[in-house]
Design an enzyme around this catalytic site. Structure first.
Site, PDB file in Angstrom:
ATOM      1  N   ASP A 120      86.286   2.664  27.759  1.00  0.00           N
ATOM      2  CA  ASP A 120      86.621   3.549  28.877  1.00  0.00           C
ATOM      3  C   ASP A 120      86.237   5.004  28.604  1.00  0.00           C
ATOM      4  O   ASP A 120      86.382   5.857  29.483  1.00  0.00           O
ATOM      5  CB  ASP A 120      88.120   3.463  29.208  1.00  0.00           C
ATOM      6  CG  ASP A 120      88.513   2.102  29.779  1.00  0.00           C
ATOM      7  OD1 ASP A 120      87.612   1.309  30.097  1.00  0.00           O
ATOM      8  OD2 ASP A 120      89.728   1.845  29.895  1.00  0.00           O
ATOM      9  N   ARG A 143      83.984 -10.189  34.209  1.00  0.00           N
ATOM     10  CA  ARG A 143      85.411 -10.073  33.941  1.00  0.00           C
ATOM     11  C   ARG A 143      86.233 -11.306  34.350  1.00  0.00           C
ATOM     12  O   ARG A 143      87.103 -11.226  35.225  1.00  0.00           O
ATOM     13  CB  ARG A 143      85.962  -8.808  34.603  1.00  0.00           C
ATOM     14  CG  ARG A 143      85.190  -7.567  34.206  1.00  0.00           C
ATOM     15  CD  ARG A 143      85.801  -6.305  34.747  1.00  0.00           C
ATOM     16  NE  ARG A 143      87.040  -5.927  34.089  1.00  0.00           N
ATOM     17  CZ  ARG A 143      87.703  -4.805  34.362  1.00  0.00           C
ATOM     18  NH1 ARG A 143      87.267  -3.983  35.273  1.00  0.00           N
ATOM     19  NH2 ARG A 143      88.808  -4.524  33.721  1.00  0.00           N
ATOM     20  N   ARG A 198      91.265   6.526  41.590  1.00  0.00           N
ATOM     21  CA  ARG A 198      91.943   5.375  40.975  1.00  0.00           C
ATOM     22  C   ARG A 198      92.587   5.777  39.657  1.00  0.00           C
ATOM     23  O   ARG A 198      93.632   5.248  39.289  1.00  0.00           O
ATOM     24  CB  ARG A 198      90.917   4.273  40.645  1.00  0.00           C
ATOM     25  CG  ARG A 198      90.567   3.355  41.788  1.00  0.00           C
ATOM     26  CD  ARG A 198      89.751   2.181  41.253  1.00  0.00           C
ATOM     27  NE  ARG A 198      90.435   1.558  40.130  1.00  0.00           N
ATOM     28  CZ  ARG A 198      89.843   0.981  39.094  1.00  0.00           C
ATOM     29  NH1 ARG A 198      88.546   0.915  39.016  1.00  0.00           N
ATOM     30  NH2 ARG A 198      90.547   0.440  38.125  1.00  0.00           N
ATOM     31  N   CYS A 251      83.366  -7.103  38.906  1.00  0.00           N
ATOM     32  CA  CYS A 251      83.331  -5.758  39.475  1.00  0.00           C
ATOM     33  C   CYS A 251      82.085  -5.082  38.919  1.00  0.00           C
ATOM     34  O   CYS A 251      81.299  -5.711  38.208  1.00  0.00           O
ATOM     35  CB  CYS A 251      84.592  -4.983  39.163  1.00  0.00           C
ATOM     36  SG  CYS A 251      84.735  -4.468  37.471  1.00  0.00           S
ATOM     37  N   LYS A 284      97.355   5.376  33.203  1.00  0.00           N
ATOM     38  CA  LYS A 284      97.154   4.352  34.245  1.00  0.00           C
ATOM     39  C   LYS A 284      97.288   2.954  33.652  1.00  0.00           C
ATOM     40  O   LYS A 284      97.971   2.095  34.199  1.00  0.00           O
ATOM     41  CB  LYS A 284      95.756   4.519  34.864  1.00  0.00           C
ATOM     42  CG  LYS A 284      95.264   3.279  35.617  1.00  0.00           C
ATOM     43  CD  LYS A 284      93.906   3.468  36.245  1.00  0.00           C
ATOM     44  CE  LYS A 284      92.715   3.065  35.443  1.00  0.00           C
ATOM     45  NZ  LYS A 284      92.435   1.615  35.303  1.00  0.00           N
ATOM     46  N   ASN A 285      96.610   2.736  32.520  1.00  0.00           N
ATOM     47  CA  ASN A 285      96.545   1.372  31.986  1.00  0.00           C
ATOM     48  C   ASN A 285      97.841   0.925  31.301  1.00  0.00           C
ATOM     49  O   ASN A 285      97.977  -0.240  30.932  1.00  0.00           O
ATOM     50  CB  ASN A 285      95.351   1.226  31.032  1.00  0.00           C
ATOM     51  CG  ASN A 285      94.042   1.231  31.813  1.00  0.00           C
ATOM     52  OD1 ASN A 285      94.042   1.150  33.043  1.00  0.00           O
ATOM     53  ND2 ASN A 285      92.924   1.324  31.093  1.00  0.00           N
TER      54      ASN A 285
HETATM   55  C1  UD1 Z   1      94.074  -2.018  33.715  1.00  0.00           C
HETATM   56  C2  UD1 Z   1      93.524  -2.005  32.341  1.00  0.00           C
HETATM   57  O1  UD1 Z   1      94.257  -1.909  31.369  1.00  0.00           O
HETATM   58  N1  UD1 Z   1      92.191  -2.050  32.221  1.00  0.00           N
HETATM   59  C3  UD1 Z   1      91.591  -1.985  30.905  1.00  0.00           C
HETATM   60  C4  UD1 Z   1      91.580  -3.376  30.305  1.00  0.00           C
HETATM   61  O2  UD1 Z   1      90.862  -4.224  31.195  1.00  0.00           O
HETATM   62  P1  UD1 Z   1      90.946  -5.807  31.000  1.00  0.00           P
HETATM   63  O3  UD1 Z   1      92.318  -6.166  30.585  1.00  0.00           O
HETATM   64  O4  UD1 Z   1      90.398  -6.398  32.244  1.00  0.00           O
HETATM   65  O5  UD1 Z   1      89.917  -6.012  29.817  1.00  0.00           O
HETATM   66  P2  UD1 Z   1      89.896  -7.144  28.702  1.00  0.00           P
HETATM   67  O6  UD1 Z   1      90.321  -6.537  27.404  1.00  0.00           O
HETATM   68  O7  UD1 Z   1      90.664  -8.323  29.197  1.00  0.00           O
HETATM   69  O8  UD1 Z   1      88.367  -7.512  28.638  1.00  0.00           O
HETATM   70  C5  UD1 Z   1      87.624  -7.484  27.438  1.00  0.00           C
HETATM   71  C6  UD1 Z   1      86.488  -8.462  27.521  1.00  0.00           C
HETATM   72  O9  UD1 Z   1      87.028  -9.790  27.547  1.00  0.00           O
HETATM   73  C7  UD1 Z   1      86.503 -10.524  28.628  1.00  0.00           C
HETATM   74  N2  UD1 Z   1      87.549 -11.460  29.110  1.00  0.00           N
HETATM   75  C8  UD1 Z   1      88.789 -10.983  29.390  1.00  0.00           C
HETATM   76  C9  UD1 Z   1      89.781 -11.815  29.835  1.00  0.00           C
HETATM   77  C10 UD1 Z   1      89.485 -13.183  30.000  1.00  0.00           C
HETATM   78  O10 UD1 Z   1      90.316 -14.000  30.405  1.00  0.00           O
HETATM   79  N3  UD1 Z   1      88.227 -13.620  29.683  1.00  0.00           N
HETATM   80  C11 UD1 Z   1      87.252 -12.790  29.233  1.00  0.00           C
HETATM   81  O11 UD1 Z   1      86.131 -13.227  28.971  1.00  0.00           O
HETATM   82  C12 UD1 Z   1      86.149  -9.454  29.674  1.00  0.00           C
HETATM   83  O12 UD1 Z   1      85.196  -9.915  30.604  1.00  0.00           O
HETATM   84  C13 UD1 Z   1      85.625  -8.343  28.795  1.00  0.00           C
HETATM   85  O13 UD1 Z   1      84.287  -8.590  28.459  1.00  0.00           O
HETATM   86  O14 UD1 Z   1      90.939  -3.326  29.030  1.00  0.00           O
HETATM   87  C14 UD1 Z   1      89.560  -2.901  29.065  1.00  0.00           C
HETATM   88  C15 UD1 Z   1      89.016  -2.969  27.655  1.00  0.00           C
HETATM   89  O15 UD1 Z   1      89.620  -2.029  26.860  1.00  0.00           O
HETATM   90  C16 UD1 Z   1      89.470  -1.506  29.676  1.00  0.00           C
HETATM   91  O16 UD1 Z   1      88.120  -1.175  29.851  1.00  0.00           O
HETATM   92  C17 UD1 Z   1      90.188  -1.444  31.016  1.00  0.00           C
HETATM   93  O17 UD1 Z   1      90.279  -0.101  31.460  1.00  0.00           O
HETATM   94  C1  PEP Z   2      87.840  -0.301  33.734  1.00  0.00           C
HETATM   95  C2  PEP Z   2      88.933   0.404  34.015  1.00  0.00           C
HETATM   96  O1  PEP Z   2      89.979  -0.044  34.767  1.00  0.00           O
HETATM   97  P1  PEP Z   2      90.201  -1.499  35.415  1.00  0.00           P
HETATM   98  O2  PEP Z   2      90.420  -2.452  34.308  1.00  0.00           O
HETATM   99  O3  PEP Z   2      91.453  -1.297  36.229  1.00  0.00           O
HETATM  100  O4  PEP Z   2      88.978  -1.807  36.239  1.00  0.00           O
HETATM  101  C3  PEP Z   2      89.122   1.772  33.498  1.00  0.00           C
HETATM  102  O5  PEP Z   2      90.263   2.271  33.549  1.00  0.00           O
HETATM  103  O6  PEP Z   2      88.144   2.386  33.031  1.00  0.00           O
END
Ligand code: UD1
Ligand code: PEP
Length: 424
Positions: free
Chosen positions: A311, A122, A403, A117, A22-23
């Site tokens: 995850d 996030r 999802r 969420c 998915k990711n």
């Molecule tokens: C669709 C997808 O691929 N989702 C994955 C992606 O989510 P996602 O890309 O949203 O996760 P991030 O790696 O960006 O987030 C990591 C941390 O950084 C923080 N943050 C992130 C961006 C930003 O602009 N500012 C900030 O503060 C977030 O709140 C979080 O605490 O990586 C996460 C961490 O491995 C996984 O749990 C999710 O399943």
């Molecule tokens: C947190 C997850 O996905 P998303 O970043 O799409 O919320 C997940 O795949 O566990």
């Protein structure tokens, strides 16, 4: 609303085909916005999130065809509409991944702010700061990100920059990698995320004509090109789906062949699982996961890849709930990712969560209960617990599971679980 009913006690044995990740699929679909030629993705999973992303990209004006039987997605054509509305972004935060490609290719984008969420606040500040460093003008207005590249500067194109992430972010790395592919000059992404899904994205971009060095490391160097072309790319296997089934098999004392999976994709999860008493072996067809004897409590801390994946934290906690001894599970990525703790506790688990750590004291058995969870991995951890619990567990709010898991009840039933979907 559908529910899933599990009767615990059956040992799982057999083979499970692991789907495309998915990711990886979500950012890969966004690459279609970087070219007018067709991007064809094979090994595509039939997941609710993939359908949502398909809907969003179609809404931007591309033709999107998802052949779920053939596991193929074709995304083709040019964008003629640049807004990602709240209704779609609210359903799936990864919608924000259209921002970088739209800005790089069309110089404009209006994307709803994703908001928080169940697992945390996030924010997307790192995505926005990086794009600003590349010359984008960004304003936040009425819950939307309004972004454009000024036509008067740099020929209306994003320009390369040295972007140092203060914190590792998967999504920000992906958004900026896609944007940098079509920017002028060189972009350096320092402290970039190293998740396998990012390497998969980088390889797909390479096959579209992008120039990227440092793939698989925390320093990605992108030399921008003027145009990208279409491609056909196979989505890598879903390491989180595979890890989930490894935990499901292990909690029942069973043995599963996770078809298509590669051990290196697990990162630190494989070490923790082995220490806990699960043998993992790579074979020609996939990874075999076999519980040896008893399960032992093993401490873990979630970290960016190759560390233990956040995850996998909830599923691993369900396993630790019936392990011998105690384990400390520390969540360092999201501030609110213990939503499964009260539900597991209702099933008889002994878990004490405080701040970012939870102490799990293994119990000999869990008992089935009606439960529900507010996010994807929390929901699946309750199914895992239900597989080992005495009696019946009914998991509500199955839309979270859909999802990220394709027909989970069918895959588990095929290896011996007593599980069924109850249409709502
Ligand atoms: C669709 C997808 O691929 N989702 C994955 C992606 O989510 P996602 O890309 O949203 O996760 P991030 O790696 O960006 O987030 C990591 C941390 O950084 C923080 N943050 C992130 C961006 C930003 O602009 N500012 C900030 O503060 C977030 O709140 C979080 O605490 O990586 C996460 C961490 O491995 C996984 O749990 C999710 O399943
Ligand atoms: C947190 C997850 O996905 P998303 O970043 O799409 O919320 C997940 O795949 O566990």
């Amino acid at each position: 609303m559908d529910r899933i009913r599990v009767r615990g006690g059956s040992r799982l044995n057999g083979r499970i085909a692991i789907g495309g990740a998915k990711n990886a699929a979500l950012p890969l679909m966004a690459t279609a916005l970087l070219t007018e030629e067709a991007v064809i993705l094979t090994n595509a999973p039939a997941l609710a999130d993939v359908a949502t992303m398909g809907g969003l990209i179609a809404q931007h004006g591309l033709r999107v065809e998802h052949d779920t039987e053939g596991r193929r997605i074709i995304l083709d054509g040019a964008a003629n509409q640049f807004e990602a509305p709240y209704d779609l972004v609210r359903k799936m935060r990864a919608s924000v991944l259209v921002l970088g490609p739209l800005l790089a290719r069309y110089g404009q984008a209006r994307v709803s702010l994703p908001g928080g969420c169940a697992i945390g606040t996030r924010p997307v500040d790192l995505h926005l700061k990086g794009l600003e460093q590349m010359g984008a003008l960004i304003e936040l207005d009425a819950g939307y990100i309004n972004a454009r590249v000024p036509a008067e500067a740099n020929g209306g194109r994003l320009k390369g920059a040295r972007i140092i992430f203060p914190q590792v972010s998967v999504g920000a790395t992906e958004n900026l990698l896609m944007a940098a592919a079509l920017a002028t000059g060189t972009t350096e992404l320092v402290n970039a995320a190293r998740e396998p899904e990012i390497s998969d994205l980088a390889h797909c971009l390479l096959s579209m004509g992008a120039r990227i060095e440092g793939i698989g490391t925390d320093r990605l160097v992108v030399k921008g090109v003027d145009n990208l072309h279409g491609t056909t790319h196979a989505i890598l296997p879903d390491r989180i789906e595979a890890g989930t089934f490894a935990c499901a098999g292990a909690i029942t004392g069973g043995e599963l062949l996770l078809e298509g999976m590669r051990l290196e994709l697990f990162g630190a999860f494989s070490r923790a699982l082995r220490e806990a008493g699960v043998e993992l072996e790579e074979e020609a067809e996939g990874v075999r996961a076999r519980r040896l004897n008893g399960l032992h409590g093993v401490d873990v801390m979630t970290e960016p890849f190759p560390g233990f994946a956040t995850d996998m934290q909830a599923q691993y906690m369900a396993l630790m709930a019936v392990a011998e001894g105690a384990s400390m599970i520390t969540e360092t990525i999201f501030e609110n990712r213990f939503m499964h703790v009260p539900e597991l506790t209702r099933m008889g688990a002994r878990i004490n969560a405080h701040g970012s750590s939870a102490i799990v004291r293994g119990v000999p058995r869990l008992s089935g209960a009606p439960v529900m969870a507010t996010d994807l991995r929390a929901s699946v951890s309750l199914i895992i617990a239900g597989l080992a619990a005495e009696g019946e567990t009914v998991v509500n709010r199955v839309y979270h599971l859909d999802r990220g898991y394709e027909r989970i009840e069918r895959k588990l039933a095929a290896v011996g679980a007593e599980i069924e979907r109850l249409p709502g």
